[in-house]
Design a protein around this motif. Sequence first.
Motif, short mmCIF file in Angstrom:
data_model
loop_
_atom_site.label_atom_id
_atom_site.label_comp_id
_atom_site.label_asym_id
_atom_site.label_seq_id
_atom_site.Cartn_x
_atom_site.Cartn_y
_atom_site.Cartn_z
N ALA B 33 -21.40 3.96 -47.90
CA ALA B 33 -21.76 4.26 -46.51
C ALA B 33 -21.32 5.66 -46.15
N VAL B 34 -22.21 6.37 -45.47
CA VAL B 34 -21.91 7.75 -45.09
C VAL B 34 -21.90 7.86 -43.57
N PHE B 35 -20.85 8.49 -43.04
CA PHE B 35 -20.78 8.73 -41.60
C PHE B 35 -20.61 10.23 -41.38
N SER B 36 -21.59 10.83 -40.71
CA SER B 36 -21.49 12.26 -40.46
C SER B 36 -20.72 12.53 -39.17
N ALA B 37 -19.82 13.49 -39.25
CA ALA B 37 -19.07 13.90 -38.05
C ALA B 37 -19.91 14.81 -37.17
N LEU B 38 -21.12 15.13 -37.63
CA LEU B 38 -22.05 15.96 -36.88
C LEU B 38 -23.33 15.17 -36.57
N PRO B 39 -23.93 15.35 -35.41
CA PRO B 39 -23.39 16.11 -34.27
C PRO B 39 -22.06 15.51 -33.81
N ALA B 40 -21.25 16.40 -33.27
CA ALA B 40 -19.89 16.00 -32.92
C ALA B 40 -19.88 14.82 -31.95
N VAL B 41 -18.98 13.88 -32.20
CA VAL B 41 -18.81 12.77 -31.25
C VAL B 41 -17.91 13.26 -30.11
N HIS B 42 -17.95 12.55 -29.01
CA HIS B 42 -17.11 12.92 -27.87
C HIS B 42 -15.63 12.82 -28.29
N TYR B 43 -14.81 13.67 -27.72
CA TYR B 43 -13.39 13.61 -28.05
C TYR B 43 -12.72 12.40 -27.41
N CYS B 44 -11.64 11.94 -28.01
CA CYS B 44 -10.85 10.83 -27.47
C CYS B 44 -10.31 11.22 -26.10
N MET B 45 -10.44 10.29 -25.12
CA MET B 45 -10.02 10.58 -23.75
C MET B 45 -8.58 10.14 -23.48
N GLY B 46 -7.95 9.53 -24.50
CA GLY B 46 -6.57 9.10 -24.31
C GLY B 46 -6.41 7.94 -23.34
N CYS B 47 -7.45 7.09 -23.23
CA CYS B 47 -7.42 6.02 -22.22
C CYS B 47 -6.77 4.73 -22.72
#
Lengths: 208, 174
Positions: B33-47
């Motif tokens: 399985a391949v997961f591309s980090a692009l396009p960038a996912v939203h950053y962690c919001m620390g919630c």
Amino acid sequence: MKITIINGSPKARGSASELIIKAFQSKLGPNAECTVCHAALWAGPKVVETATMSDAIVLVFPLYVDSIPSHLLRLLDTQGGALSAAAPGAKVYAVVNNGFYEGRQNAVALEILRNFCARYGLTWGQGLGVGAGGVITAVPMDSWPLRPLDKALDDFADAVAKGAIGEDVFITSNLPRFVYQLSAHSEWRKLAKKHGLTTKQLYQRPAK
Amino acid sequence: MGEGAQTKSTLVLHDLPALQAADLLPGDSASFAVFSALPAVHYCMGCFGCWLRTPGTCVLKDRGSEFAGLFSRHENFYVVSRLVFGGLSPDVKAVLDRSIGILLPFFRTTHKEMHHGLRYDKRPDFHYLFYGDATEQEVATARKLVRANMINFEPENYSVDFYGSPQEAVGALP
């Protein structure tokens, strides 16, 4: 002296980083001209413009997976050259806080920042690694559990104001380790309940 | 790469541009399985939503929330990342920041340090394949970062290697 502070918390307000920044600013003398940028809310070029001809750039952020939160890392990665050109004489300082007890767990993140400085010809000033970060938003900065942080920020503000270069410093709360851990676990359970979940449900495994 | 790795199911997280990834990486299959980090996912919001609202899954609504669910389904996890200041690239880091749901909010003690508990018993081996130009210091930092990550994620085995180009890094995949 011109100081640009970069808040690297992803939270718009109410973060431990924000409280650290407020305490740090209160300890600077009247000659300090401070601006606080928010890495998650400000466009990169605006941060660079704000930092132009700064004497000090102070990054304050939470530790994410042993390192720098991705949005702040992206700012450094994309704007590092521009930042260095805009503030070539600036010294870079950082305060990193993490939720574990040991402040020393922030050491790798500080090392990554030193590498950032080396890449872009900026001068590294000093880092402060703060453990037991959960305490920062729970009690006042001048209370007993946070006294080590309050004292470390006195020294840190003094170092920034003087443009001093120093060894990284690591601190934690006055709370004993087991008290910190029990309090944190109690807080997780309370928050889970607030969201309608039992403690047992916090252990669920959605991926089979 | 050990021969055993050939038969194990593999998950790859990478930050290669789409065209380069299409050239260099095999397509998804039952064991790869391949997961591309692009396009960038939203950053962690620390919630902390991945701990306290939907335990194990990020609450943000983009594909970055799918990654945590892939971990325990594979035996080998490869991270192919540009080396940035001795750490992961912002794109790869955004995916990992969004995946802390594989850990529990509750603390445990290991290596005489406080860390988060582990949500899953089954965890893949981790392999970090960094690429790009690197100073000696950056390589040293990356090794420290990986060691710290491995204390947190606690796989049975892990490795870290450095390559001059993404092509070389991808060439090291099973």
